[in-house]
Write a protein that holds these residues in place. Structure first.
Motif, PDB file in Angstrom:
ATOM      1  N   ASP A 149       0.828  -1.210   0.000  1.00 10.77           N
ATOM      2  CA  ASP A 149       0.000   0.000   0.000  1.00 10.77           C
ATOM      3  C   ASP A 149       0.861   1.258   0.000  1.00 10.77           C
ATOM      4  OD1 ASP A 149      -2.243  -1.549   0.015  1.00 10.77           O
ATOM      5  OD2 ASP A 149      -2.565  -1.424   2.181  1.00 10.77           O
ATOM      6  N   ARG A 162       2.496   1.696  -3.438  1.00 14.76           N
ATOM      7  CA  ARG A 162       1.500   2.126  -4.419  1.00 14.76           C
ATOM      8  C   ARG A 162       1.200   3.626  -4.252  1.00 14.76           C
ATOM      9  NH1 ARG A 162      -2.715  -0.731  -2.971  1.00 14.76           N
ATOM     10  NH2 ARG A 162      -3.712   0.993  -1.850  1.00 14.76           N
ATOM     11  N   GLU A 185       4.033   5.721  -5.731  1.00 11.59           N
ATOM     12  CA  GLU A 185       4.033   5.715  -7.195  1.00 11.59           C
ATOM     13  C   GLU A 185       2.874   6.539  -7.742  1.00 11.59           C
ATOM     14  OE1 GLU A 185       4.283   1.891  -8.928  1.00 11.59           O
ATOM     15  OE2 GLU A 185       6.118   1.315  -7.894  1.00 11.59           O
ATOM     16  N   GLU A 186       1.719   6.464  -7.093  1.00 15.70           N
ATOM     17  CA  GLU A 186       0.578   7.266  -7.530  1.00 15.70           C
ATOM     18  C   GLU A 186       0.881   8.759  -7.382  1.00 15.70           C
ATOM     19  OE1 GLU A 186      -2.751   6.009  -5.254  1.00 15.70           O
ATOM     20  OE2 GLU A 186      -3.187   4.272  -6.537  1.00 15.70           O
ATOM     21  N   ILE A 189      -0.685   1.176 -12.010  1.00 17.41           N
ATOM     22  CA  ILE A 189      -0.078   1.237 -10.683  1.00 17.41           C
ATOM     23  C   ILE A 189      -0.969   0.562  -9.648  1.00 17.41           C
ATOM     24  CG2 ILE A 189       0.584   2.800  -8.811  1.00 17.41           C
ATOM     25  CD1 ILE A 189       1.488   4.784 -11.005  1.00 17.41           C
ATOM     26  N   ARG A 190      -2.277   0.847  -9.702  1.00 23.58           N
ATOM     27  CA  ARG A 190      -3.204   0.268  -8.715  1.00 23.58           C
ATOM     28  C   ARG A 190      -3.284  -1.249  -8.846  1.00 23.58           C
ATOM     29  NH1 ARG A 190      -6.718   4.924 -10.396  1.00 23.58           N
ATOM     30  NH2 ARG A 190      -6.421   6.544  -8.816  1.00 23.58           N
ATOM     31  N   SER A 221      -1.008  -3.272 -10.304  1.00 23.62           N
ATOM     32  CA  SER A 221       0.273  -3.957 -10.127  1.00 23.62           C
ATOM     33  C   SER A 221       0.579  -4.216  -8.664  1.00 23.62           C
ATOM     34  CB  SER A 221       1.393  -3.135 -10.764  1.00 23.62           C
ATOM     35  OG  SER A 221       1.526  -1.881 -10.107  1.00 23.62           O
ATOM     36  N   HIS A 222      -0.019  -3.449  -7.778  1.00 25.14           N
ATOM     37  CA  HIS A 222       0.246  -3.624  -6.347  1.00 25.14           C
ATOM     38  C   HIS A 222      -0.955  -4.205  -5.608  1.00 25.14           C
ATOM     39  CE1 HIS A 222       4.154  -1.679  -6.441  1.00 25.14           C
ATOM     40  NE2 HIS A 222       3.629  -0.735  -7.201  1.00 25.14           N
ATOM     41  N   ARG A 223      -1.900  -4.715  -6.383  1.00 24.61           N
ATOM     42  CA  ARG A 223      -3.057  -5.350  -5.743  1.00 24.61           C
ATOM     43  C   ARG A 223      -2.612  -6.640  -5.059  1.00 24.61           C
ATOM     44  NH1 ARG A 223      -8.397  -5.898  -9.210  1.00 24.61           N
ATOM     45  NH2 ARG A 223      -8.280  -3.636  -8.885  1.00 24.61           N
TER      46      ARG A 223
END
Length: 324
Positions: A8, A11, A14-15, A71-72, A74-76
């Protein structure tokens, strides 16, 4: 810090970086559009430049939204990392049910899930119970190859065998199944799929299967058979008499030969075409019986009597029966 908290945080960073980059680039572009817009009065060339800058702005917004989605996602967090493997494989079993027969663990639905990730592949391939339902379906492509895979991945797990194929296809896969007969605990035979209404092949299949030492459940699509002396009924009766420990029988009306045999001692659920009053004495031979269905009156069924269209079900209490 656990894995999900770390993911989290990464992410979010990166966001924020992507958002700042987008806003800075877009601010410059909008400034150019405003400056050119003020000077473009009466100039077709400047209007053309403003039009293309607006198009570039739209593409930049779309690209930003795409990047944010990447991005969202890929880190789920993988549900496999959050769930116990037992619960994960149970969810997979339910999610891969065959919609036609509501059978858990449809091979054609499970195999694509092994491509999701290495973690999914490892969990699915090592869960032998996911591969314990074998459906011999004439519509399944490469049935023999898939059967080899399923028999290997199921290990020593008990097998539920469903035969929905032609007799020719059965002969092709029978050599693969014969060494696994001791693992079959459930057997289902569907008459409608064993070549067009060719019920005489059912006795052949039952004869070749022989005695299945672990068989507990038997289902056969023979509700249409009316005569007790029908050769199909005789073949099924002979098959059942080889399995005194069977617990559930459905799809065929049990005859007096079966009810008078040792098979009834292990039965928990069955159907019979005999009149209810004629089998009272047989219930004493079935101490484990929990459910019995009686055949509806066919004349009333044909006349459309709503109360006699379906078999009448009697639930036997688990406490000892007392007759008065």
């Amino acid at each position: 810090m656990d894995r999900s908290t770390s993911a989290d945080k990464l992410r979010s960073e990166e966001e924020r970086f992507e958002r700042d980059r987008f806003l800075a680039s877009r601010a410059k572009l909008l400034a150019q559009i405003r400056n050119l817009g003020a000077d473009s009065v009466g100039s077709d060339d400047l209007k053309y430049q403003v039009f293309h800058l607006k198009e570039e702005n739209n593409k930049m917004v779309d690209k930003h939204m795409e990047n944010m989605n990447i991005i969202r996602h890929s880190h789920r967090v993988d549900p496999r990392s959050r769930l116990p493997v037992e619960l994960f494989t149970e969810i997979i079993a339910e999610a891969t049910k065959d919609p036609r027969w509501s059978l858990r663990g449809c091979t054609d639905r499970i195999l694509p899930l092994t491509l999701v990730s290495r973690h999914w592949q490892s969990a699915i391939l090592s869960a032998s119970h996911l591969w314990s339902t074998i459906v011999l379906d004439k519509n399944v492509s490469e049935l023999q190859r898939k059967l080899i895979v399923v028999l290997h991945l199921s290990g020593s797990t008990p097998i539920a065998l469903h035969i929905h194929c032609s007799f020719a296809l059965w002969e092709d896969v029978e050599p693969l199944l014969q060494p696994q007969r001791a693992r079959i605990t459930s057997l289902t035979l569907w008459r409608s799929s064993l070549s067009p209404f060719d019920t005489p092949i059912l006795p052949v299949i039952l004869q070749r299967l022989g005695c299945l030492p672990q068989l507990e459940s038997f289902q056969c699509d023979l509700w249409h058979v009316e005569r007790v002396d029908d050769p199909i009924v005789s073949a099924v009766n002979s098959f059942l008499l080889k399995h005194p420990h069977i617990k559930r029988v459905s799809g065929i009306w049990l005859t007096r030969d079966i009810l008078d045999s040792s098979v009834t001692r292990g039965l928990r659920s069955c159907q019979t075409a005999l009149e209810p009053h004629s089998i009272l004495q047989d219930l004493e031979m079935a101490p484990n019986l929990e459910e019995m269905k009686f055949k509806p009156d066919m004349w009333l069924w044909l006349l459309g009597d709503p109360y006699h269209k379906e078999p009448m079900t009697t639930y036997i209490p688990k406490s000892p029966l007392k007759w008065r």
